[in-house]
Structures are given as C-alpha cells and as structure tokens.
Write an enzyme that holds these catalytic residues in place. Structure first.
Site, short mmCIF file in Angstrom:
data_model
loop_
_atom_site.label_atom_id
_atom_site.label_comp_id
_atom_site.label_asym_id
_atom_site.label_seq_id
_atom_site.Cartn_x
_atom_site.Cartn_y
_atom_site.Cartn_z
N HIS B 138 45.57 33.54 38.36
CA HIS B 138 44.88 34.71 37.81
C HIS B 138 45.21 35.97 38.60
CE1 HIS B 138 41.32 36.86 36.03
NE2 HIS B 138 41.35 37.49 37.22
N GLU B 139 45.07 35.89 39.94
CA GLU B 139 45.30 37.09 40.76
C GLU B 139 46.78 37.50 40.74
OE1 GLU B 139 41.32 37.15 41.33
OE2 GLU B 139 42.81 38.71 41.68
N HIS B 142 47.36 39.63 37.88
CA HIS B 142 47.01 41.05 38.12
C HIS B 142 48.14 41.77 38.83
CE1 HIS B 142 42.97 41.19 36.66
NE2 HIS B 142 42.45 40.38 37.56
N HIS B 148 42.36 42.13 32.87
CA HIS B 148 41.50 41.03 32.42
C HIS B 148 41.65 40.88 30.92
CE1 HIS B 148 38.82 41.15 36.22
NE2 HIS B 148 39.74 40.20 36.29
#
Lengths: 143, 424
Positions: B138-139, B142, B148
């Site tokens: 997930h990170e 980014h 998101h």
C-alpha cells in the site's frame, strides 16, 4: 522487548507502549476529519522534518488551529462526516454514530484521503472559498 | 509568500515529476530502495523485514515496467525509496505516530515510508496482527504516485482489512499504476501452448493446455481466462523446464498428430526433445535418439540457427523461420515440403500492403485459445488469416497477415522484474 510467549509473537503484549486516542466524541472526530483532509485538504507533498522551516505549513497550521479552536461550523462538520461515510461505504447519516466511530478507529494508513490540488494556486483564502462553495451545494441538496 | 511557496515547491519536485496524468511519478525505471539501519522493527528479524519488502516491491514490478533493487551501499541520497520503523516521534519526521491502533504507516512523496512499530506487524499468512506485506504494498503504491482508492479489493484502500487469502494487485490497481508508468512491453524468444493429458477421477483422459511466454532465461505462464500472468511469475527457465538452455531458446514446437506426440526445443544449431512425463529433456528418447541433436540432422534442409518455428497441424508441417525465408518441413516425409524455402512475404502475404514484419520474427505461435496463428516481432504481432475468416471474407489471401496490433494490448501484464528479485 515487548512481552510475548508464542514463537510467532502472536500474543505480543504492548504493556508499556502508548495507544492511539480512541475517537469517541465530536472533537476527536473533527481532528480525524481534519487530519485526513475531509475538512480542509492537506498538503502532503513535502517531507516534514523536525525543526524544518516549513513556513508554508505554518499557514495551514494557523488556519487549522483557528478552525479547531473556534470549532468547525456544524454544517462543515456534517458535510465532512457525510463525505467520510460515503467513501467508507457507510450509511450517509451525517451523524457521529457507532459505525462511523468504528470505521474511524480502524488501523489505517496515515496518508490523507484528501490532498491539496497542487496545480491550483494555493492560498488559504482560496481553500476556504472552495470549502464554503461545497457547503452551499450540500445545503441545496438538503433542501 | 506565493513566490516563496512556488520556489519551495518546485525545488522539492526535483526528484519526481508530474506525468502527463498530473499525478506524481518517477521518471526512472529502475528504483533503489533500502530499509534504513536505525529504522529496523523490533518485532521481526531483519531478514524477514527485508524479504517482505523485497516481495512487496516485486509485486509492483510484476504489474508495471518498474524494477526495484535493494541498495545497501550507495549514499543515502542516491536511494529513491527509504523505509524505516519508528514509534511516536520517529526518524526526524514530524508526523508523529499515534501508538497502537489507527495510523500504522505513512509515506512521503519523496520516497520515505515509515511504519509505526507500536503496531503488531506480522509476516505474510500469519493470520494475526497487521500484515507487513499488505501495508508495504500500500505505502509503496503511494510513493509510486497512487492516491487512496476506496474500491473494495484495492490495495490502496486507506483502512486495513484483515488479510484475505491470496493478497494480490488486482486488475484495476494494475491499470492505475500503468496509467502512470505505461504497460509492460518487450520482445519474446518464443510463445507456445504446452499440452498435457490428465486423467479425471473417473479414469477419463482429458487434454488441457497452458500458454507460456519465454524471454531470455525467464518465462511466464499466461492465464488466458484471467487476462494476466500467473501470480509470482516470471520464473527462471531452469526451474520449470529442466535441461533446456538456461539463457533461453529460439523455438518450441509440439508435433502432435494421430501418430506423433513430441515436444522439441530449438537453440542455435541444436534441438532437444522434452520428456513431459518426467518433466525434463530426454537424454535418449524411445526411438534411441540421443540429445541434443543437430537441427540439420533431425530436420534435413533446414538451415540453423533459426529465428523461430511452429507446427501447423493442418498439413503436419513445421514452419521454420530464418531471416526473410520460411522452411516448411513435412514431418511425415521427413523432408522440406516442395518449393521451400520461400520468402516470408510469399508464404504469409500482407492483407494490408506495407503492414508486414518483413522477416526476422521473434516468435510464431499457434494459440489453442484463439485457434489462430500469431507472428510476433518486437512489441507487435500479426494474426494469420484463419479458415473461418476466409469463409467470411473469401477475398483474403491464404495465410494472409491481418494488420498488426500491440502485444501488450492482447496479452496483459507480462512484466520483467529486477534480476535480483527473480528468486523470491
């Protein structure tokens, strides 16, 4: 070392570590909504280092504190709450109900959900205007 | 203040730029990462942490043209993505962590990822705690420029969902990252459908096949029904196909007729026969041939090395391609078919003038999924006019090549990973 007995650390006990403040009331909910950009888009662009002269951020922080000190207007708060409920797949009630608190207290990523649009000229006034415009729309919807 | 702000912001963007999409994206294709020394977690061994991050980066590499390499030596400012654990006030970051619960990690655009070590991070499939693999994927999303995404099933959802089995980057997330960095393009050495016979619990013999794409010493199993490669591919050739040259082959041909069933791999001037039952090449096949054999010996009249080859079941001919020539080899007669070799334009004429690979093709592939022959060259492919097409449009030339298309728009997400990430 954190205390644990199972080989896979599955029973690790955070005896001495502090816990995140649980969101239970309007004030802590406002902080959550502000932090993740639902009340005021957050500039998440730059790496923030301790003691860095982030004058740009100070503007925001000033604004931020003003908002929180005076308390976000109930309309703004309700709009922000509704937006959070909408993106989280919750019933859009505009109320700080149990389901919403539960969703707010879930483990989550610290990157804001709503970030400032870096391509728009950035002035605090500009942002405030955009917020107020939003509000008008939601009122119209309500009527 | 605005001017100050503008200079402040532009200066910080030096490492990354806005892509045409308006989102921030790296302009480099090979990115270095490092778990920084003072930021190790106290909960997992350092090796576990590094393995999980290597896997997380690989998962993004499998669906995008980006490659990631762990760099533990270069000066820190040369490292693109830096990861570290901390609690409360951490790693010089002024976004303080909140302790156990709620915020478990965050990522900064410049490529720093911080994990809250007050959370109970666990390895993949631990079934308890917060999966470090999930959070890391997930990170990293980014850092690569994704915001998101609230869609159920997206790895970019802001809230953590307990680990479902089979955590993978789904179709929409793949499109999102490819929207920033483009699709995966590249040449292939060969493409083939591998046929195998299986016996059902009722003793019936059923015939199944899998599609394989080979590039240098790697290969991907392509799942046609799911329009993607198998999770976790590419894999090194010697792992899946024992005995064939480790650095890749020129062609794979499956001679399959009423009387014959033999799979051959070709490389340079030699060829091998594959023993499906024992999943390795024959040293000596049931007919007594010892391998590898010379192509000129097994297929008299064919000049090697070849570019590629495929087997056409309609006439029991193997079509060998070399430069601008095509050698049709009659398997039953064990000799070149009459009139061959011929120029490739004469055997496979262009349906649309000028739209032709002009020889030196990479792969010739008969697809059971599409019931069609494809000629691949570079990032393009040409489909050969099939009997059904000619029934509908009789004016089309026999074995004509339909206008070319892009390989990555037909077979999706066949992406390289960095060689150091191959063995995970």
């Amino acid at each position: 070392e954190k205390l644990f007995h199972n080989r896979d650390h599955s029973d690790v006990q955070n005896v001495n570590s502090h816990r995140a403040e649980v969101i239970t009331d309007k004030y802590s909910a406002e902080l959550f909504l502000s932090r993740y950009g639902f009340i005021m888009p957050v500039n998440w662009e730059e790496v923030q280092f301790e003691g860095s002269d982030a004058s740009f951020n100070d503007d925001f922080l000033d604004n931020f504190q003003d908002l929180i000190q005076e308390g976000t207007s109930s309309q703004e708060f309700i709009s922000a709450l509704e937006e959070f409920q909408r993106v989280s797949g919750l019933p859009v009630t505009g109320l700080l109900d149990e389901a919403t608190k539960l969703a707010m207290n879930k483990p989550r990523c610290g990157v804001p959900d709503k970030e400032i649009d870096l391509n728009a000229p950035v002035t605090p006034e500009n942002i405030m205007v955009s917020i107020s415009t939003d509000i008008h729309q939601s009122q119209a919807v309500r009527r | 203040r605005k001017r100050h702000l503008a200079t402040l912001v532009s200066k910080n963007r030096r490492r990354r730029d806005l892509s045409e999409t308006g989102y921030m994206a790296f302009s480099k294709r090979v990115l270095k990462w490092r778990l920084i020394g003072e930021g190790y977690s106290s909960q997992l061994s350092v090796e576990d942490q590094r393995y999980i991050f290597r896997l997380a980066f690989r998962m993004w590499s499998e669906v995008s043209p980006l490659e990631f390499v762990e760099d533990t030596r270069s000066p820190l400012e040369d490292v693109d993505i830096r990861l570290g654990f901390g609690t409360g006030r951490h790693l010089g970051c002024n976004q303080r962590f909140d302790g156990t619960g709620q915020e478990f990690a965050h990522a900064w655009f410049l490529g720093d990822i911080h994990f809250d070590d007050d959370e109970h991070f666990t390895g993949p499939n631990a079934g308890s705690g917060i999966s470090l693999l999930k959070v890391a994927v997930h990170e990293i999303g980014h850092v690569l420029g994704l915001p998101h995404i609230y869609r159920p099933g997206s790895v970019m959802q802001p809230s953590y969902l307990p680990q479902e089995s089979g955590f993978e980057v789904d179709w929409m997330d793949r499109k999102a990252i490819q929207h920033l960095y483009g699709g995966c393009k590249g040449r292939f050495n060969t493409v083939f459908d591998w046929i195998r016979k299986e016996r059902t619990p009722y003793g019936e013999v059923v015939i199944r096949f899998n599609t394989y794409f080979l590039r240098d010493g790697w290969y991907w199993l392509y799942e046609n029904r799911k329009n993607r490669t198998r999770f976790g591919d590419p894999v090194a050739l010697q792992i899946g196909w024992r005995g064939i040259p480790m650095d890749g082959v020129d062609a794979c041909v499956h001679v399959w007729s009423r009387k014959r069933d033999a799979v051959y791999f070709f490389k340079g001037t030699q060829f091998w026969r594959y023993d499906n039952a024992n999943d390795q090449v024959f040293r000596q096949d049931p007919e007594g041939h010892r391998y590898p054999r010379l192509i000129s010996e097994g297929f008299p009249g064919v000049v090697s090395p070849i570019d590629t080859a495929f087997y056409d079941r309609r006439q029991s001919h193997i079509y060998f391609f070399k430069n601008t020539l095509v050698y049709a080899f009659d398997v039953e007669a064990n000799s070149l078919a009459r009139g061959f070799p011929k120029n490739i334009r004469d055997v496979f004429p262009a349906v649309e003038s000028g739209d032709h690979p002009d020889g030196n093709i990479d792969a010739a592939y008969f697809s059971y999924t599409h019931n069609a022959i494809f000629l691949l060259k570079g990032t393009r492919f040409w489909q050969v006019v099939g009997s059904h097409e000619r029934w509908r449009r009789p004016f089309l030339p026999r074995n004509g090549l339909l206008p070319h298309k892009e390989v990555d728009q037909h077979w999706f997400d066949i992406c390289n990973v960095h060689p150091t990430a191959l063995r995970l």
